[in-house]
Design an enzyme around this catalytic site. Structure first.
Site, PDB file in Angstrom:
ATOM      1  N   GLU A 158       1.083  -1.467   0.267  1.00 40.10           N
ATOM      2  CA  GLU A 158       0.114  -0.295  -0.160  1.00 40.10           C
ATOM      3  C   GLU A 158       0.715   1.327  -0.269  1.00 40.10           C
ATOM      4  O   GLU A 158       0.132   2.293  -0.477  1.00 40.10           O
ATOM      5  CB  GLU A 158      -0.790   0.021   1.032  1.00 40.10           C
TER       6      GLU A 158
ATOM      7  N   PHE B 151     -11.812  -7.174  13.864  1.00 39.95           N
ATOM      8  CA  PHE B 151     -10.695  -7.698  13.707  1.00 39.95           C
ATOM      9  C   PHE B 151     -10.402  -6.326  12.285  1.00 39.95           C
ATOM     10  O   PHE B 151     -11.065  -6.032  11.545  1.00 39.95           O
ATOM     11  CB  PHE B 151     -11.245  -8.657  12.237  1.00 39.95           C
ATOM     12  N   GLN B 152      -8.765  -6.015  11.544  1.00 44.44           N
ATOM     13  CA  GLN B 152      -8.016  -5.113  10.859  1.00 44.44           C
ATOM     14  C   GLN B 152      -9.435  -3.933  11.542  1.00 44.44           C
ATOM     15  O   GLN B 152      -9.123  -2.914   9.991  1.00 44.44           O
ATOM     16  CB  GLN B 152      -8.427  -5.551   9.755  1.00 44.44           C
TER      17      GLN B 152
END
Length: 600
Positions: free
Chosen positions: A70, A132-133
């Site tokens: 990214e 999560f994340q």
């Protein structure tokens, strides 16, 4: 007047505005980007943006380039924007995907690059639960964005993205983040264009106050030692033609900062070069001895001023910037001017012409002094002392064989300074680098983005071996997507700029700056083999007589990326150099410490 005998056709009835269309939030993201004129985006999918990527499968108006990290997406979007002047777009998922964008966002913020970062977020019902994340990317990036949007409903998407695009590309350009929850991407909304965008308080000033223009023109007409101090704001404002007219009308010398290389032609007789820590002596001392500095889109960065309290002690300051927060932040301006340089410079030119109409200022003695400095302190370099390639020679030949129409993208360190010094820049947007943040790993992905934006130009990534090892995975992206950049690795087997400081200021204690220690002549990694593994043409150059042939082969190879491993001397240093925190009246220091003075 005779009457036109031809019958006047009856215009067809106006088409009724298209009614709202029911689409998903993900489709609305892509539809909005299309309406804004976006044609290319860089990204990497993940759980929180799966709906968006699913929509990309059936969408053909936007080219998506799948990166390998990214951070690469962010730097590629930066390179795209810096080479073209258009907004660059990067997409990442939530959590680590979004945080991997942070470095590129910070880089864009420091260098005023128009960047639109679109990130996925967990379901709105899960936010705040450490799902999560999940990461609060809006909070994380608040200090390094112009603005951030958190979008929790599909209906908000078009207005949020349109507003973000507008903010990124107006006033002082910069990064804007739009964080969109997964349910907002999945849910349906009624799409219509254009959306209602409300930005209370956001009103960038573009036209300057007339009295300030007159005051600045009068100071310039009276100055005996004026200097035009040109920063990257001139390039962001696409104001190079206006700068050229203003400079030639005033006759004043021009210096261009690291971010402004190419804003004013290097070949122009009024150009003194780059100021700053590694600037030319004429440029540095022109600022130091000036009685008037006209700062144009520059921010008095510490690398230019040195010890601020001793910078240009006799100079009055005219400071022009579109960002009012920059004016008088570091050096108090005698005449502050807030406005867009593309509009301010013509007004300044006209006002100066009027102010100098009675008696044009005589700056003959000033130019004589600057001419003496040019003769006494030419920019040059000494041959390497260990028999290896001189990095300055390699970089100079890349510029000479490619020419001014190329795009040159540097990483950070010694090779960056040599690229700024020894390549001649004749046009804006030809020189891309990480100036304010100094981000290692910028060059490869930024060059990739520049090549996407400018496919008909030759794009060079001039990188150090340290920088290259941070983001070289994007060579895979280049190969797969037919983005044939040229990469010149200035390989001195060390973190060269840090090593230079250790040599000069830490008695040669090279703590963890040698990258190939203990391996002798073994290349770790072998950049030629690495290039070939990525599908690129790999070349190694170790002799001066091989330099030109390798560069020419790279220029002739356009079916894949090219990587040239230039094995250069690890002893080469960047000169001139004004040490950090000292006065810029550094000529004696430079003469005592540089082997390059007087070398052609």
């Amino acid at each position: 007047m005779p009457t036109d005998p031809r019958p006047v056709p009856t215009p067809p009835p106006a088409a009724a505005p298209a009614g709202p269309e029911s689409i998903t939030g993900s489709a609305a993201i892509l539809r909005t980007l299309e309406k804004l004129g976006v044609t290319d985006v860089f990204g990497l999918p993940g759980g929180a943006v799966i709906p968006l990527y699913d929509e990309l499968m059936s969408q053909t108006g936007i080219r998506h380039i799948l990166v390998r990290h990214e951070q690469g997406a962010g730097h590629a979007a930066e390179g795209y924007a810096s080479a073209s002047g258009r907004v660059g777009v990067a997409i990442a998922t939530s959590g680590p995907g979004a945080t991997n964008l942070v470095t590129a966002i910070a880089d864009a913020y420091m260098d005023s690059v128009p960047l639109l970062a679109i990130t996925g977020q967990v379901f709105s019902t899960l936010m705040g639960t450490d799902a999560f994340q999940e990461a609060d990317i809006v909070g994380i990036t608040m200090p390094i964005t112009k603005h951030s949007f958190l979008v929790k409903t599909a209906e908000e998407i078009p207005a949020a993205i349109a507003a973000a695009y507008h903010i990124a590309n107006t006033g002082r350009p910069g990064p804007v983040l739009v964080d969109i929850t997964k349910d907002a991407q999945q849910n349906l909304m009624e799409f219509s264009w254009p959306p209602k965008v409300e930005l209370p308080g956001y009103r960038p000033v573009t036209r300057a106050h007339g009295k300030q223009i007159q005051a600045a023109a009068q100071l310039l007409a009276e100055a005996k030692k004026p200097v035009l101090y040109v920063g990257g704001g001139v390039i962001r404002a696409t104001a190079s033609p206006q700068l050229l007219e203003f400079a030639e009308t005033s006759g004043a010398p021009v210096v261009t900062t690291l971010m402004a290389r190419g804003a004013f032609p290097d070949s122009h007789a009024q150009h003194l070069g780059m100021p700053g820590m590694h600037g030319t002596v004429p440029a540095v001392l022109a600022l130091q001895e000036a009685d008037l500095i006209v700062a144009l889109g520059a921010r008095f960065d510490d690398r230019v001023t040195g010890k601020v309290s001793e910078f240009a002690p006799n100079a009055k300051i005219v400071h022009v910037d579109v960002d009012p927060a920059e004016i008088s932040k570091i050096r108090v301006a005698d005449v502050p001017i807030v406005g867009d340089l593309a509009e301010v410079l013509p007004d300044l030119t006209a006002a100066y012409t009027q102010a100098a109409a009675g008696a044009a200022p005589d700056i003959t003695d000033w130019w004589a002094r600057l001419g003496d400095l040019r003769s006494e302190f030419p920019l040059g370099f000494a041959p390497a002392s260990d028999g290896l390639l001189s990095p300055q020679h390699v970089i100079q030949r890349i510029g000479e064989l490619t020419g001014p129409e190329g795009v040159y993208v540097a990483g950070v360190g010694q090779h960056q300074m040599w690229s700024a010094q020894f390549i001649r820049y004749e046009r804006p947007n030809a020189w891309l680098n990480s100036g304010g943040a100094g981000t290692m790993g910028y060059s490869i992905p930024a060059a990739m983005g520049a090549k996407v934006a400018q496919p008909d130009r030759v794009v060079w990534s001039i990188d150090g071996d340290g920088c290259f090892q941070m983001t070289n995975q994007e060579l895979a992206t280049c190969t797969i997507n037919n983005i044939p950049i040229k990469v010149a690795i200035i390989n001195n087997s060390s973190l060269g700029m840090v090593k230079q400081w250790q040599s000069l200021f830490y008695e040669g204690r090279y703590s963890h700056t040698e990258l190939n220690t203990g391996h002798g002549s073994i290349h770790v990694p072998d950049f030629v083999k690495l290039a070939e593994a990525y599908g690129a043409l790999g070349i190694r150059v170790e002799k001066e007589e091989e330099v030109d042939a390798a560069i020419k082969l790279a220029l002739e190879t356009n079916d894949r990326p090219v990587v040239i491993d230039f094995v250069v001397s690890s002893d080469s240093m960047v000169w001139p150099m004004a040490p950090q925190g000292v006065s810029n009246s550094f000529v004696q220091y430079a003469k005592d410490h540089s082997p390059a003075w007087g070398e052609e």
